[in-house]
Each structure stands twice: as C-alpha cells, then as structure tokens.
Design a protein around this motif. Structure first.
Motif, PDB file in Angstrom:
ATOM      1  N   LEU A 110      77.928 133.959  72.225  1.00  0.00           N
ATOM      2  CA  LEU A 110      78.708 135.036  71.626  1.00  0.00           C
ATOM      3  C   LEU A 110      80.194 134.916  71.955  1.00  0.00           C
ATOM      4  O   LEU A 110      81.053 135.045  71.069  1.00  0.00           O
ATOM      5  N   GLU A 111      80.512 134.669  73.204  1.00  0.00           N
ATOM      6  CA  GLU A 111      81.913 134.603  73.618  1.00  0.00           C
ATOM      7  C   GLU A 111      82.656 133.496  72.874  1.00  0.00           C
ATOM      8  O   GLU A 111      83.763 133.708  72.374  1.00  0.00           O
ATOM      9  N   GLU A 112      82.048 132.344  72.771  1.00  0.00           N
ATOM     10  CA  GLU A 112      82.680 131.230  72.072  1.00  0.00           C
ATOM     11  C   GLU A 112      82.856 131.541  70.586  1.00  0.00           C
ATOM     12  O   GLU A 112      83.904 131.237  69.985  1.00  0.00           O
ATOM     13  N   SER A 113      81.861 132.150  69.969  1.00  0.00           N
ATOM     14  CA  SER A 113      81.937 132.485  68.543  1.00  0.00           C
ATOM     15  C   SER A 113      83.118 133.404  68.257  1.00  0.00           C
ATOM     16  O   SER A 113      83.826 133.241  67.256  1.00  0.00           O
ATOM     17  N   ILE A 125      86.089 139.139  63.145  1.00  0.00           N
ATOM     18  CA  ILE A 125      84.772 139.297  63.768  1.00  0.00           C
ATOM     19  C   ILE A 125      83.996 140.352  62.993  1.00  0.00           C
ATOM     20  O   ILE A 125      84.334 141.541  63.032  1.00  0.00           O
ATOM     21  N   LEU A 126      82.969 139.929  62.274  1.00  0.00           N
ATOM     22  CA  LEU A 126      82.142 140.847  61.495  1.00  0.00           C
ATOM     23  C   LEU A 126      80.974 141.298  62.360  1.00  0.00           C
ATOM     24  O   LEU A 126      80.100 140.509  62.707  1.00  0.00           O
ATOM     25  N   ILE A 142      89.024 139.907  74.937  1.00  0.00           N
ATOM     26  CA  ILE A 142      88.514 138.911  74.004  1.00  0.00           C
ATOM     27  C   ILE A 142      88.877 139.197  72.539  1.00  0.00           C
ATOM     28  O   ILE A 142      88.986 138.277  71.723  1.00  0.00           O
ATOM     29  N   PHE A 143      89.096 140.463  72.195  1.00  0.00           N
ATOM     30  CA  PHE A 143      89.389 140.805  70.800  1.00  0.00           C
ATOM     31  C   PHE A 143      90.886 140.894  70.505  1.00  0.00           C
ATOM     32  O   PHE A 143      91.279 141.287  69.407  1.00  0.00           O
ATOM     33  N   GLU A 144      91.717 140.526  71.469  1.00  0.00           N
ATOM     34  CA  GLU A 144      93.162 140.636  71.283  1.00  0.00           C
ATOM     35  C   GLU A 144      93.619 139.789  70.091  1.00  0.00           C
ATOM     36  O   GLU A 144      93.314 138.600  69.989  1.00  0.00           O
ATOM     37  N   THR A 195      75.049 144.305  73.752  1.00  0.00           N
ATOM     38  CA  THR A 195      75.443 142.976  73.287  1.00  0.00           C
ATOM     39  C   THR A 195      76.851 142.607  73.740  1.00  0.00           C
ATOM     40  O   THR A 195      77.118 141.466  74.129  1.00  0.00           O
ATOM     41  N   LEU A 196      77.772 143.569  73.719  1.00  0.00           N
ATOM     42  CA  LEU A 196      79.168 143.288  74.027  1.00  0.00           C
ATOM     43  C   LEU A 196      79.535 143.509  75.494  1.00  0.00           C
ATOM     44  O   LEU A 196      80.643 143.159  75.903  1.00  0.00           O
TER      45      LEU A 196
END
Length: 326
Positions: free
Chosen positions: A67-70, A77-78, A97-99, A89-90
């Motif tokens: 997940l992290e790599e994706s 990110i959908l 990570i979402f910056e 999950t998160l």
C-alpha cells in the motif's frame, strides 16, 4: 501526459472504476490486500470475486499488495475500499504520505470509528487539505458499468480545476460526468441514500407495494433535504440536493443495489448476522445508519426515517412494527 493513479481496493465499485480508466487508456497501480486475487488477475485478466465478466488489459495494470509504495508512486489516490475498513487499512501509513497528492474518494459511507466523512479523517490524521480532495457520487451501479450501459457520475470538490481535470479521465462513450462544489452534500446524500435503500428493501421484504414505496422515497428525499439545511449551516458549504435524487431512486429501486438487497433479507425475517453470511458482502447503509444516528445525537437533530432504520438494524426492533410507525 497520463495521470499516475493508484486505486486502493478491488471490490465491485473499484473494479468498475478501473475498467473506466483503463478503457480510457490510463495505466493504473491497483492495490489489493489479497495475494491470491493479484495472482488470479495477472493470470486470467479477470478479478477473482468482483465483476468477473470484465477482461482487464493486464499491460495497463501494475498490481501490488504494497500500500505505501502504491501511494508514494502515484499522484492521484482513488480510495475504493468500504468505509468500515478505511481506518484499519490506512493506520500504519506515515503521516506525510499524502502530501501534494489528490485524494479521489469513491466511498459512499461514514467511517464508523470516527462518525465522520473521509475528508474529515484525512484532514485530522494526515493533514490532507480539502482543496486536495475530490469525491465521486451519482446513480451508477458497477454492474451497469461492466456492461457499458450509459451512466453518470458527479465529481465534487472545493477545487473545481482538479474536479474538472479528474472528471475528464473518466468521461467516455458510456460514462458522462459533471462537476460540483457540493463536497459535503455529495457525501452526506450518498450516505443517507444507502440507509433509505435499506428501508426500501425492508419494505419489499415485508410485502409493501409500489404505492407505499413511492411515498416512502418521496419522504426520504424531503428528510435528506432538511438534513442538508443543517449540515450546510455547520460546514458553511453550498449544497444542491436536487442533483442527487437520481442516486436515491436507483439505489432504492434497482435489483443491483446491495443495500436494497440487504434490507430485503431483513424484511423477510433474517437477522443482520444471517444476512451478512448469506450475501457475503458489505452494505454501506448498515454501518452508515449507526454513524448517522450518532451524528444526529451529537447535533441534536432527528431524522425520523433514517433513525428508524438504525432501530431495526442495531437495536433489533421488529421491522414490521417500525414500518407501521413509518
């Protein structure tokens, strides 16, 4: 230049959205928790459990259970996993990570642990600004997307430029798109319509007819509008509920509707646990009914129909008695 898109989840709705994107020529990073699902898709070009009739162009898919790599390797990110599993999950991801990334929410539910929307959770836990958040809604069943039947989606965001750009990635001969700045209204309308669809299914299971159902849905829409008045005042956001009547109608009437099907079993006398086992699926409205009931308690506002669905599903009240009250 093609967008770098990661799709998180491989349920029926995520699978439908991947079909749209790959039909439009995009290469997708597709995250799945299950290694067996990845291996099956790589070998057969078909998803193991969802929309199994769709054949995916495997050369356009980068399959992963990392997940992290994706997320790190993508710009958009959908989020397509059920709302009940988002937090778990998160939870292990780094805070930053979402910056700089755009979050596209295909989730039609309230996060149970938070009793809030995905954008509220992401803002609190990952500092994702609302301007980087876009949500999808509309009368659109995954099964009809798989069959390429003409469908419609709304992309809502405070960032209209981003909404227009991302909507263009999905527009094609069988999928028409519109954009909106009603980011809170779109999400709450999607949450409530799932609860009301459970009620439509329960009514069918109790052998109520079309005459009752038409009056029921009319009153559900009125209740939704009143709730939006309260929410728009609190969030200071514009809303336009007339745009979401179609979503309410199709979810209450269609045989494809998971929530309607779930409710139908309840109306026929199945318990919630027996219905879960029988259908082997997640009905977003089940979890949403609890979240909405707690939101109503928090803000001091009653939703007579939605709260009665909570009474049936969570307080184990008799469906027949509750519908007599309705």
């Amino acid at each position: 230049m093609k967008a770098k898109i990661a799709v998180i989840g491989n349920g029926s709705w995520s699978s439908a959205l991947v079909k749209i994107l790959t039909d439009n020529g995009h290469t997708i990073r597709w995250w799945m928790r299950s290694t067996s699902a990845i291996e099956h898709l790589a070998k057969t070009q078909h998803n193991l459990h969802y929309l199994t009739m769709v054949k995916y162009p495997i050369q356009q898919l980068q399959l992963s259970n990392n997940l992290e790599e994706s997320i790190q390797e993508s710009d958009i990110i959908l989020m397509g996993i059920p709302s009940a599993f988002i937090v778990s999950t998160l939870s292990e991801l780094p805070k930053g990570i979402f910056e700089g990334k755009k979050i596209l929410s295909a989730i039609k539910g309230i996060l149970p642990e938070q009793n809030g929307l995905l954008n509220e959770y992401l803002a609190k836990q990952f500092q994702v600004p609302l301007m980087n958040y876009i949500c999808i809604a509309g009368p659109c069943h995954a099964e009809e997307i798989a069959a390429e039947k003409l469908s419609y989606l709304t992309f809502a965001s405070d960032n209209m430029e981003a909404a227009n750009t991302i909507a263009s990635y999905f527009t094609n001969t069988y999928l028409q798109t519109v954009v909106s700045n009603d980011v809170f209204g779109v999400q709450y309308a999607a949450v409530l319509k799932n609860i009301y669809a459970l009620g439509a299914g329960i009514a069918h299971g109790l052998d109520y007819g079309d005459n009752f159902l038409s009056v029921y849905i009319t009153n559900c829409f009125a209740e939704l509008q009143h709730f939006m008045d309260v929410i728009s005042t609190q969030t200071q956001h514009h809303y336009n509920t007339s745009a979401y009547l179609g979503d309410l109608l199709v979810t209450c009437y269609s045989l494809h509707s998971r929530n309607r099907t779930f409710g139908n079993f309840i109306g026929k006398g199945y318990t919630v646990n027996a219905t879960k086992l029988e259908l082997n699926m997640v009905a977003e409205g089940y979890y949403a009914s609890k979240g909405v009931a707690e939101i109503c308690n928090r803000i001091g506002y009653a939703l007579p129909i939605a709260n009665r669905m909570y009474a049936i599903l969570w307080e184990h009240r008799s469906a027949e008695e509750v519908f007599q009250e309705i």
